[in-house]
Write an enzyme that holds these catalytic residues in place. Structure first.
Site, PDB file in Angstrom:
ATOM      1  N   ARG A   1      -9.300  -8.736   3.185  1.00  0.00           N
ATOM      2  CA  ARG A   1      -8.284  -8.124   4.056  1.00  0.00           C
ATOM      3  C   ARG A   1      -8.494  -6.617   4.151  1.00  0.00           C
ATOM      4  O   ARG A   1      -8.464  -6.038   5.238  1.00  0.00           O
ATOM      5  CB  ARG A   1      -6.899  -8.440   3.487  1.00  0.00           C
ATOM      6  CG  ARG A   1      -5.704  -7.851   4.254  1.00  0.00           C
ATOM      7  CD  ARG A   1      -4.433  -8.219   3.498  1.00  0.00           C
ATOM      8  NE  ARG A   1      -3.211  -7.927   4.234  1.00  0.00           N
ATOM      9  CZ  ARG A   1      -2.488  -6.838   4.113  1.00  0.00           C
ATOM     10  NH1 ARG A   1      -2.897  -5.873   3.301  1.00  0.00           N
ATOM     11  NH2 ARG A   1      -1.369  -6.668   4.794  1.00  0.00           N
TER      12      ARG A   1
ATOM     13  N   HIS B   1      -0.384  -3.668  10.999  1.00  0.00           N
ATOM     14  CA  HIS B   1       0.701  -4.479  11.566  1.00  0.00           C
ATOM     15  C   HIS B   1       0.938  -4.181  13.043  1.00  0.00           C
ATOM     16  O   HIS B   1       2.068  -4.033  13.504  1.00  0.00           O
ATOM     17  CB  HIS B   1       1.986  -4.298  10.747  1.00  0.00           C
ATOM     18  CG  HIS B   1       1.803  -4.652   9.303  1.00  0.00           C
ATOM     19  ND1 HIS B   1       1.616  -5.952   8.882  1.00  0.00           N
ATOM     20  CD2 HIS B   1       1.720  -3.876   8.199  1.00  0.00           C
ATOM     21  CE1 HIS B   1       1.441  -5.962   7.577  1.00  0.00           C
ATOM     22  NE2 HIS B   1       1.492  -4.714   7.140  1.00  0.00           N
TER      23      HIS B   1
ATOM     24  N   GLN C   1       0.832  -1.205   0.000  1.00  0.00           N
ATOM     25  CA  GLN C   1       0.000   0.000   0.000  1.00  0.00           C
ATOM     26  C   GLN C   1       0.864   1.252   0.000  1.00  0.00           C
ATOM     27  O   GLN C   1       1.868   1.325   0.686  1.00  0.00           O
ATOM     28  CB  GLN C   1      -0.907  -0.018   1.231  1.00  0.00           C
ATOM     29  CG  GLN C   1      -2.082   0.927   1.150  1.00  0.00           C
ATOM     30  CD  GLN C   1      -3.193   0.552   2.127  1.00  0.00           C
ATOM     31  OE1 GLN C   1      -3.245  -0.570   2.606  1.00  0.00           O
ATOM     32  NE2 GLN C   1      -4.081   1.479   2.418  1.00  0.00           N
TER      33      GLN C   1
ATOM     34  N   GLN D   1       0.806 -12.039   9.757  1.00  0.00           N
ATOM     35  CA  GLN D   1       1.333 -10.788   9.196  1.00  0.00           C
ATOM     36  C   GLN D   1       0.477  -9.568   9.546  1.00  0.00           C
ATOM     37  O   GLN D   1       0.985  -8.460   9.681  1.00  0.00           O
ATOM     38  CB  GLN D   1       1.446 -10.924   7.667  1.00  0.00           C
ATOM     39  CG  GLN D   1       2.147  -9.781   6.968  1.00  0.00           C
ATOM     40  CD  GLN D   1       1.451  -9.401   5.673  1.00  0.00           C
ATOM     41  OE1 GLN D   1       0.350  -8.869   5.670  1.00  0.00           O
ATOM     42  NE2 GLN D   1       2.120  -9.673   4.564  1.00  0.00           N
TER      43      GLN D   1
ATOM     44  N   SER E   1       4.189  -6.469   2.824  1.00  0.00           N
ATOM     45  CA  SER E   1       2.836  -6.388   3.379  1.00  0.00           C
ATOM     46  C   SER E   1       1.811  -6.933   2.383  1.00  0.00           C
ATOM     47  O   SER E   1       1.827  -8.102   2.043  1.00  0.00           O
ATOM     48  CB  SER E   1       2.525  -4.941   3.792  1.00  0.00           C
ATOM     49  OG  SER E   1       1.300  -4.835   4.482  1.00  0.00           O
ATOM     50  N   LEU E   2       0.942  -6.079   1.869  1.00  0.00           N
ATOM     51  CA  LEU E   2      -0.037  -6.491   0.855  1.00  0.00           C
ATOM     52  C   LEU E   2       0.629  -7.236  -0.297  1.00  0.00           C
ATOM     53  O   LEU E   2       0.071  -8.180  -0.859  1.00  0.00           O
ATOM     54  CB  LEU E   2      -0.747  -5.245   0.318  1.00  0.00           C
ATOM     55  CG  LEU E   2      -1.484  -5.383  -1.012  1.00  0.00           C
ATOM     56  CD1 LEU E   2      -2.720  -6.243  -0.837  1.00  0.00           C
ATOM     57  CD2 LEU E   2      -1.843  -4.017  -1.567  1.00  0.00           C
TER      58      LEU E   2
END
Length: 291
Positions: free
Chosen positions: A112, A194, A9, A243, A87-88
């Site tokens: 998500r 996170h 992101q 995660q 991440s993503l």
């Protein structure tokens, strides 16, 4: 040894994916299927929307995923021997190495995004980039502050993002400046990604992940939580769930990939953020964009 890396992101931009969409019929078909899967016209937002439209979490995350997977289809990804995503981006990496289908990956990314947005709405929370301090100093300061504030993204040496309850993040920013941080900047995000504040989203995503078929990967994925090569589909699922509330250990992942032989990193998806981070982690490796 070639590694494919996928951004997360923040790498979105208006017009993203249009060149890919126009390049080949099979890519156009894949991208158009996203509208049906999501139930709204995300391609119009990607191609012609505003910055504000693209910043909405329910749009941003699927848009980056769609762009990244389209990039994989458009370029020669053969010869890559490992993948990782920030991440993503880990979801895009799992499509690239055969663990997830595009359709299942997009459904999980959408789930998500919606779950993260719902979790953000519950508590006032935020994230901040801390520049110019050793990781250990940031970790120690966060551990001493009342309230929830934790290291969230280990992006590169001297750049660590913290995440948590807004009051705790603001106190941490002040204390980290006192400890010698060059800068402490609030990030333009609407929640504490996170961090433990994502627990409700984690529970919802876990259900969807456990109901989704994960195939055996064709090449290892270096996951954000473990930072090491993973090939077991069950372990990949577990790490993907963890995660959401755990830190993105990008610095450590890249170092492990280099230790295991990676010397050429190709960023697959919008932007060039990961190339910059990788060069700061180890300037001796080569980097490139997929397109």
């Amino acid at each position: 040894m070639k590694a494919l890396v996928f951004p997360g992101q923040g790498s979105q931009f208006v017009g993203m994916g249009k060149v890919l969409y126009d390049s080949r019929r099979e890519i156009k078909d894949i991208m158009e299927s996203a509208n049906d899967i999501l139930g709204f016209d995300i391609l119009s937002i990607m191609f012609e929307g505003t910055d504000e439209d693209l910043k909405k979490t329910k749009v941003t995350q699927p848009a980056i995923f769609i762009h990244s997977v389209a990039c994989v289809k458009a370029v020669d990804a053969t010869g890559a021997q490992m993948v990782a995503g920030h991440s993503l981006g880990e979801f895009s990496a799992l499509v690239a190495n055969g663990v997830l289908s595009f359709e299942d990956g997009l459904r999980l990314v959408s789930k998500r995004a919606l779950a993260m947005q719902a979790a953000c709405d519950v508590n006032p929370s935020s994230m901040a980039a801390i520049l110019g301090l050793n990781d250990e100093v940031v970790e120690n300061v966060c551990s001493e502050i009342e309230g929830i504030v934790v290291p969230a993204n280990y992006n590169c040496p001297g750049q660590l993002v913290i995440s948590g309850e807004t009051p705790a993040v603001e106190v941490a920013m002040l204390k980290l400046k006192e400890a010698g941080a060059k800068r402490a900047l609030l990030l333009p995000v609407n929640g504490a990604f996170h961090s433990p504040l994502m627990q409700p989203a984690q529970e919802e995503l876990a259900k969807a992940i456990n109901e989704t078929k994960f195939n055996k990967p064709i090449i290892p994925v270096y996951q954000n939580i473990t930072t090491t090569a993973v090939i077991d589909p069950v372990e990949i699922k577990e790490n993907l769930i963890k995660q959401l509330t755990g830190p993105v250990k990008w610095t450590q992942s890249v170092r492990n990939m280099i230790k295991d032989g990676a010397n050429y990193f190709v960023e697959v998806g919008p932007g060039k953020t990961l190339q910059g981070l990788i060069k700061k982690i180890d300037s001796s490796v080569d980097t490139a964009t997929a397109l």
